[in-house]
Design an enzyme around this catalytic site. Structure first.
Site, mmCIF file in Angstrom:
data_model
loop_
_atom_site.group_PDB
_atom_site.id
_atom_site.type_symbol
_atom_site.label_atom_id
_atom_site.label_comp_id
_atom_site.label_asym_id
_atom_site.label_seq_id
_atom_site.Cartn_x
_atom_site.Cartn_y
_atom_site.Cartn_z
ATOM 1 N N SER A 127 69.895 85.100 66.706
ATOM 2 C CA SER A 127 69.605 83.775 66.149
ATOM 3 C C SER A 127 70.750 83.310 65.272
ATOM 4 C CB SER A 127 68.328 83.869 65.310
ATOM 5 O OG SER A 127 68.206 82.766 64.448
ATOM 6 N N TYR A 151 64.834 87.887 58.120
ATOM 7 C CA TYR A 151 64.884 87.687 59.579
ATOM 8 C C TYR A 151 66.336 87.720 60.069
ATOM 9 C CZ TYR A 151 64.342 85.173 64.045
ATOM 10 O OH TYR A 151 64.381 84.797 65.355
ATOM 11 N N LYS A 155 68.137 90.448 62.564
ATOM 12 C CA LYS A 155 68.816 90.065 63.813
ATOM 13 C C LYS A 155 70.279 90.533 63.796
ATOM 14 C CE LYS A 155 65.551 88.053 66.195
ATOM 15 N NZ LYS A 155 65.080 88.709 67.444
#
Lengths: 329, 329
Positions: A127, A151, A155
């Site tokens: 992402s 997050y 990633k």
């Protein structure tokens, strides 16, 4: 060819499955077996009477990843993840699913490789959340990943592990750094980026939507259809052409919220635009202003990845794929 | 102030301990308690009759990190690591010590924070091994980490975890990306970079050394004394000044092997230089040519970190700190 989709019950997972079934092949090789896994068993996709296994599995639980690989899928799409807002709110769940789950998967592939030489193509969804402000505009290919969310951290770690396991020869991994997906269909999820979709999706069907940031906010978008196309393309890429830097920043469309709204006006008229209520939310703004306005996706473009060129096109894709091809009267 | 050194039995750990004991303070706060831990219990440092605990501990074993933090050290130096060559040869050990160990430590600090608000300064030793070729010269501050070794991968992941745990408020972390340490005293370890030290260290005491790469190879160096100074400085830094990007590339000296040898000639004469045997080793060369020739360490320089300005100086530091101040007759 046997394809395993992890996170198959999610929005991208379902659209990817539909695309694979419709194509009937991946990179020219016939699709003859499909395993769909998620924390709840995915639904059987329409339009196939072929060999489809539907599995409920928790990737982070010891042994689960190994069981999912027992049928030695040729391609593994790893979409299983807790989204940004939830990974921020429930830190243990985020680390467990997004980091431990990915590591369990990579270690299970390695164990299978060491057992019988197995070496699948693994497509990992990363992402643009790996980037954290202050950010140049556009972000160059070689810009560092300094995420400002858990997050994004998870990633970025997944990208590093994928590259190392690929370098070791245990797996043939490709990471794709997805733009924000717009227009996301259905109901809002816990992603802080949700408003980018809702300010178009709701007005297109005559409903109100809330815009929590100024119209000057600029961000990096691609449609769900493009996201699926990225994954399918990544599944068939020549790894030699990619080289040791296994994660590719995907192309997208850099647009301001104002430009999104202008496109909405062109497609659905002033009445739709008036359904957007401006309610500035400093908490959302603080998150969004740390995000990527645009990326140089030169590597991915050279490898044949493409995205939409305008928000009119992104809205048209939504109308075609979610609204049966036309706006409600 | 209570200081915990993890990896205290290693070369840098011992030198750091000696410096802390000699200073008697860290950033102006009196050192009144020292806990030294490693996989084997470190030796008691000379010159102190104060409160020193010597602990044998495996950081990656469940519960060990929590026990090491029971005395709530104000500063934790996390130097515990498997070096690059060993992490490449024994992949499980490398991931266990360098990744799991770091994560266990960070999670134990978090648990202590959640129990009683504990929030120590944690100084994490990272490495220029986070960078992988092709590399610009010099490497800008914002260049991405795409390591080409498992060691570099583990260090890059440690940096990401450190930043996220610091952002969450659980710890006050500072990462320092160390240059290659030269001249490393003692016997060679399993680091592929060992020859950078041995081609100086051995000839200085009349012994032969092997040079496996051409003299044109350029790399980024700092003395053990500078490395210790980096750690001590990092312990006392104002975190606000550092900002959310918690890892700093340390300054160093960019020099070719040829320049190293010229410095050796100036300090120890032609006889010393003749002790270097050129034995090109393609395997070593393949690793070394992926390494960083020089870094822009602008952030660290602005924060007061400094390194040697010439290899003559690096050799002098070695003569002073390891050879009692003069070369053998």
């Amino acid at each position: 060819m046997h394809v395993l989709v992890l996170g198959a019950a999610g929005m991208i997972g379902r659209k990817l499955t539909a695309r694979l079934v419709a194509d009937g092949h991946v990179g020219g090789r016939a699709l003859d077996r499909l395993t769909l896994a998620d924390v709840v068993a995915p639904e059987r996709p329409a339009g196939t009477d072929g060999d489809v296994a539907l599995v409920a599995a928790d990737l982070a639980a010891p042994g689960e990843a190994g069981r999912l690989l027992a049928g030695r899928p040729d391609v593994v799409f790893h979409l299983a993840a807790v989204v940004s807002g939830e990974a921020e709110a429930d830190v243990d769940k985020g680390y467990r699913v997004n980091l431990d789950g990915t590591r369990e998967l990579l270690d299970a592939v390695r164990a299978a490789h060491e057992a019988d030489g197995y070496r699948p193509r693994l497509v990992f969804t990363s992402s643009i959340a790996v980037y954290g402000a202050p950010l140049p505009d556009p972000i160059p290919e070689e810009f560092h990943a300094t995420p400002l969310t858990s997050y994004g951290t998870q990633k970025a770690i997944g990208e590093l592990l994928l590259a190392d396991h690929t370098r070791r020869g245990w797996v043939d991994g490709i990471g794709v750094r997805l733009p924000t997906i717009c227009i996301r269909p259905g109901r809002p999820n816990q992603a802080a980026s949700g408003f980018f979709s809702s300010i178009l999706r709701e007005p297109l069907v005559g409903e109100e939507a809330v815009l929590p940031v100024p119209e000057s906010v600029r961000h990096w978008h691609a449609s769900p259809r493009s996201a699926v196309a990225f994954l399918v393309r990544a599944a068939a890429l020549d790894g030699e052409q990619v080289g040791p830097r296994r994660t590719l920043s995907m192309p997208g469309l850099s647009a301001t919220v104002g430009e999104q709204i202008e496109a909405l006006r062109r497609v659905a008229g002033e009445r739709a635009v008036r359904l957007i209520r401006h309610e500035p939310d400093p908490a959302v703004m603080r998150i969004v202003e740390t995000w990527a306005p645009a990326l140089e996706a030169t590597r991915a473009l050279a490898l044949g990845f493409t995205a939409e060129a305008s928000f009119d096109e992104i809205i048209r894709v939504h109308v075609e794929d979610e609204l049966g091809g036309s706006l409600p009267a």
